[in-house]
Design a protein around this motif. Structure first.
Motif, PDB file in Angstrom:
ATOM      1  N   PRO A   8       0.832  -1.216   0.000  1.00 40.16           N
ATOM      2  CA  PRO A   8       0.000   0.000   0.000  1.00 40.16           C
ATOM      3  C   PRO A   8       0.863   1.263   0.000  1.00 40.16           C
ATOM      4  O   PRO A   8       2.045   1.237   0.342  1.00 40.16           O
ATOM      5  CB  PRO A   8      -0.787  -0.128   1.312  1.00 40.16           C
ATOM      6  CG  PRO A   8      -0.717  -1.566   1.681  1.00 40.16           C
ATOM      7  CD  PRO A   8       0.586  -2.072   1.173  1.00 40.16           C
ATOM      8  N   LYS A   9       0.235   2.365  -0.353  1.00 36.33           N
ATOM      9  CA  LYS A   9       0.954   3.637  -0.394  1.00 36.33           C
ATOM     10  C   LYS A   9       1.539   4.014   0.964  1.00 36.33           C
ATOM     11  O   LYS A   9       2.596   4.650   1.041  1.00 36.33           O
ATOM     12  CB  LYS A   9       0.016   4.747  -0.879  1.00 36.33           C
ATOM     13  CG  LYS A   9      -0.388   4.617  -2.345  1.00 36.33           C
ATOM     14  CD  LYS A   9      -1.314   5.752  -2.754  1.00 36.33           C
ATOM     15  CE  LYS A   9      -1.722   5.642  -4.215  1.00 36.33           C
ATOM     16  NZ  LYS A   9      -2.642   6.746  -4.626  1.00 36.33           N
ATOM     17  N   ALA A  10       0.855   3.627   2.038  1.00 42.01           N
ATOM     18  CA  ALA A  10       1.346   3.962   3.376  1.00 42.01           C
ATOM     19  C   ALA A  10       2.713   3.345   3.631  1.00 42.01           C
ATOM     20  O   ALA A  10       3.600   3.972   4.232  1.00 42.01           O
ATOM     21  CB  ALA A  10       0.350   3.486   4.430  1.00 42.01           C
ATOM     22  N   TRP A  12       4.981   2.590   1.367  1.00 43.19           N
ATOM     23  CA  TRP A  12       5.966   3.314   0.574  1.00 43.19           C
ATOM     24  C   TRP A  12       6.290   4.668   1.193  1.00 43.19           C
ATOM     25  O   TRP A  12       7.435   5.133   1.133  1.00 43.19           O
ATOM     26  CB  TRP A  12       5.440   3.507  -0.850  1.00 43.19           C
ATOM     27  CG  TRP A  12       5.545   2.252  -1.656  1.00 43.19           C
ATOM     28  CD1 TRP A  12       4.547   1.384  -1.977  1.00 43.19           C
ATOM     29  CD2 TRP A  12       6.735   1.699  -2.235  1.00 43.19           C
ATOM     30  NE1 TRP A  12       5.026   0.329  -2.720  1.00 43.19           N
ATOM     31  CE2 TRP A  12       6.367   0.504  -2.892  1.00 43.19           C
ATOM     32  CE3 TRP A  12       8.069   2.102  -2.262  1.00 43.19           C
ATOM     33  CZ2 TRP A  12       7.295  -0.290  -3.565  1.00 43.19           C
ATOM     34  CZ3 TRP A  12       8.982   1.316  -2.928  1.00 43.19           C
ATOM     35  CH2 TRP A  12       8.595   0.134  -3.572  1.00 43.19           C
ATOM     36  N   ALA A  13       5.306   5.305   1.805  1.00 44.63           N
ATOM     37  CA  ALA A  13       5.539   6.594   2.459  1.00 44.63           C
ATOM     38  C   ALA A  13       6.522   6.433   3.617  1.00 44.63           C
ATOM     39  O   ALA A  13       7.460   7.231   3.781  1.00 44.63           O
ATOM     40  CB  ALA A  13       4.224   7.181   2.958  1.00 44.63           C
ATOM     41  N   ARG A  74       1.951   5.695  14.891  1.00 45.83           N
ATOM     42  CA  ARG A  74       1.795   6.807  13.943  1.00 45.83           C
ATOM     43  C   ARG A  74       2.199   8.133  14.571  1.00 45.83           C
ATOM     44  O   ARG A  74       2.936   8.929  13.964  1.00 45.83           O
ATOM     45  CB  ARG A  74       0.351   6.862  13.447  1.00 45.83           C
ATOM     46  CG  ARG A  74       0.083   7.934  12.387  1.00 45.83           C
ATOM     47  CD  ARG A  74      -1.361   7.827  11.904  1.00 45.83           C
ATOM     48  NE  ARG A  74      -1.666   8.785  10.844  1.00 45.83           N
ATOM     49  CZ  ARG A  74      -2.086  10.024  11.047  1.00 45.83           C
ATOM     50  NH1 ARG A  74      -2.248  10.468  12.279  1.00 45.83           N
ATOM     51  NH2 ARG A  74      -2.352  10.824  10.010  1.00 45.83           N
ATOM     52  N   ALA A 177       3.470  12.797   3.593  1.00 40.07           N
ATOM     53  CA  ALA A 177       3.067  11.503   3.043  1.00 40.07           C
ATOM     54  C   ALA A 177       2.461  10.609   4.115  1.00 40.07           C
ATOM     55  O   ALA A 177       1.438   9.936   3.898  1.00 40.07           O
ATOM     56  CB  ALA A 177       4.266  10.821   2.387  1.00 40.07           C
ATOM     57  N   THR A 180      -1.027  11.827   5.284  1.00 40.89           N
ATOM     58  CA  THR A 180      -2.101  11.605   4.314  1.00 40.89           C
ATOM     59  C   THR A 180      -2.331  10.141   3.976  1.00 40.89           C
ATOM     60  O   THR A 180      -3.432   9.769   3.556  1.00 40.89           O
ATOM     61  CB  THR A 180      -1.801  12.371   3.013  1.00 40.89           C
ATOM     62  OG1 THR A 180      -0.518  11.961   2.500  1.00 40.89           O
ATOM     63  CG2 THR A 180      -1.787  13.870   3.262  1.00 40.89           C
ATOM     64  N   MET A 181      -1.334   9.279   4.170  1.00 38.51           N
ATOM     65  CA  MET A 181      -1.442   7.894   3.696  1.00 38.51           C
ATOM     66  C   MET A 181      -1.510   6.844   4.801  1.00 38.51           C
ATOM     67  O   MET A 181      -1.966   5.729   4.557  1.00 38.51           O
ATOM     68  CB  MET A 181      -0.246   7.558   2.787  1.00 38.51           C
ATOM     69  CG  MET A 181      -0.177   8.397   1.529  1.00 38.51           C
ATOM     70  SD  MET A 181       1.251   7.929   0.503  1.00 38.51           S
ATOM     71  CE  MET A 181       1.213   9.246  -0.713  1.00 38.51           C
ATOM     72  N   LEU A 182      -1.032   7.164   5.999  1.00 37.75           N
ATOM     73  CA  LEU A 182      -1.011   6.174   7.076  1.00 37.75           C
ATOM     74  C   LEU A 182      -2.146   6.451   8.047  1.00 37.75           C
ATOM     75  O   LEU A 182      -2.164   7.479   8.720  1.00 37.75           O
ATOM     76  CB  LEU A 182       0.334   6.204   7.808  1.00 37.75           C
ATOM     77  CG  LEU A 182       0.506   5.197   8.953  1.00 37.75           C
ATOM     78  CD1 LEU A 182       0.438   3.765   8.423  1.00 37.75           C
ATOM     79  CD2 LEU A 182       1.826   5.435   9.681  1.00 37.75           C
ATOM     80  N   ASN A 183      -3.086   5.528   8.123  1.00 38.53           N
ATOM     81  CA  ASN A 183      -4.221   5.677   9.034  1.00 38.53           C
ATOM     82  C   ASN A 183      -3.826   5.344  10.463  1.00 38.53           C
ATOM     83  O   ASN A 183      -2.925   4.531  10.706  1.00 38.53           O
ATOM     84  CB  ASN A 183      -5.372   4.771   8.595  1.00 38.53           C
ATOM     85  CG  ASN A 183      -5.927   5.170   7.247  1.00 38.53           C
ATOM     86  OD1 ASN A 183      -5.987   6.350   6.915  1.00 38.53           O
ATOM     87  ND2 ASN A 183      -6.313   4.173   6.455  1.00 38.53           N
TER      88      ASN A 183
END
Length: 412
Positions: A8-10, A12-13, A74, A177, A180-183
């Motif tokens: 997922p994008k998270a 990669w961020a 997070r 990043a 916006t991408m990691l919940n």
């Protein structure tokens, strides 16, 4: 391996931010002579840029597992990134070496918070099994360690301020990043005592390996933090000039060697010879390299070759030592990693603080000779505490678990 690149994008961020974070370790290396010249600082003062960074990192590492358990992965990541952005940005605008030394301490705090939680964040955000995410983390670590000195050299050839500013900008991108991408995870992490890592040092096996790491890291940072100065002197004696770009290129070769052997070479050797035997053999090899650096510190070609060889050996040592720490006790891995990392970073802080005065008092070769003594003491620590390492024979972890063990130790 393909699983590592389908995330997922998270993930990669976090991997991007981790790469930049690891770059920050060697980023300053190529610009130490420039800072020394332009700000009128002694070699000792310039090397304190490593000392303040490592000293604060060491203290923080003892408490990162507790902080992460209180704030969550997070939030801890974002606080660490924010601190790096602020202090790296302020360092770029610094007007004195003393000011930058203090700011590097704040940078070290941010780096400790980020690095200590990056692996858990990547695994938690990964798709499917954790193996691919762990290998992606390892890739980020290798790229960061290799390209940090090179980036520092490229930017530093323009101005010594540029590497600091570049780090702040890249980490700000990483912060955005992750926001916006990691919940935020639904489950709260298990609580850990603030003194868990310090209490962990009462374990004789962990204490033995932590002491081994202190002396090894003294030698590690004698090579990383001190070598730019004799490199520059050797180039000048030959009628040339390395500059930031030249020094960065040398340590790019060092970083590539370290990355290759840490991921690929060390597992082969530890399976063949066992963990403890691999540690002893590698420490002996490093002692020989340091002794040769003391002899050939006036030869530019000799120093370059020996520094790259040193990187190859240090990659093996980092991986094997971290894996031994994870195998030697029944402590939770986060606690063992925090305790081990906290102690070993003190070795680097002391090395960066004393190498300059030692060279000024006893000559340019002296820090390398002290590094030889430190490595011999590291071997002695393994010999004295060998009876406490009965759990460690030969690696018996799966490939995935081995990679996780390596990454949890932060491999520096």
């Amino acid at each position: 391996m393909a699983d590592a690149f389908h995330q997922p994008k998270a993930v990669w961020a976090i991997a991007f931010a981790a790469t930049v974070s690891f770059m920050g370790i060697g980023l300053v290396d190529p610009i130490l002579p420039a800072i020394s010249n332009e700000l009128g600082a002694s070699h000792t003062q310039a090397m304190l840029l490593f000392t303040s960074y490592l000293f604060i990192t060491a203290i923080a590492m003892f408490f990162t597992s507790w902080i992460g358990s209180r704030l969550g992965t997070r939030t801890t990541l974002l606080i660490g990134l924010a601190l790096i952005v602020v202090f790296a940005g302020l360092a770029a605008a610094g007007t004195s070496v003393d000011e930058i030394i203090g700011l590097r301490g704040g940078w070290g705090l941010g780096n400790a918070l980020f690095i200590s939680t990056a692996l858990a964040a990547i695994v938690g955000a990964a798709a499917g099994t954790s193996r691919g995410a762990i290998m992606l983390y390892e890739t980020a670590l290798g790229i960061g360690m290799a390209f940090g000195p090179l980036l520092g050299g490229v930017l530093g050839s323009w101005t010594w301020r540029a590497p600091f500013a570049g780090t702040a900008i890249l980490m700000a991108c990483g912060f955005i990043a992750i926001v916006t991408m990691l919940n935020k995870p639904a489950e709260k992490p298990a609580r850990i005592s603030p003194w868990a890592a310090i209490r962990g040092l009462s374990n004789p096996a962990l204490r033995t390996l932590a002491l081994t790491a202190v002396f090894y890291n003294f030698a590690f940072f004698a090579m990383l933090a001190y070598s730019p100065f004799p490199l520059e002197a050797a180039a000048a004696a030959g009628g040339g000039e390395l500059g930031s770009m030249g020094i960065g290129s040398v340590f790019f070769g060092w970083g590539v060697g370290l990355a290759i052997t840490s991921v690929f070479g060390a597992p082969l050797l530890t399976r063949a010879f066992g963990l403890v035997r691999t540690l002893v053999i590698t420490l002996i090899g490093l002692a020989v390299v340091m002794a040769l650096l003391a002899v050939f510190h006036t030869s530019l070609v000799g120093m370059i070759v020996l520094i790259v060889i040193g990187g190859l050996l240090q990659g093996i040592m980092n991986t094997a030592l971290t894996e031994t720490v994870m195998e030697a006790t029944d402590l939770p891995r986060s606690v063992a990693s925090s305790a081990y990392s906290g102690v070993r970073f003190f070795g680097g802080a002391v090395s960066s603080a004393v190498a300059g005065p030692i060279a000024a008092a006893l000559g340019a070769a002296a820090p390398y000779l002290f590094a030889v003594i430190a490595l011999l003491l590291s071997i002695a620590m393994l010999g004295i505490g060998h009876k406490h390492l009965s759990r460690v024979t030969r690696p018996h972890l799966s490939a995935e678990a081995e990679a996780e063990a390596i990454a949890e130790g932060d491999e520096i």
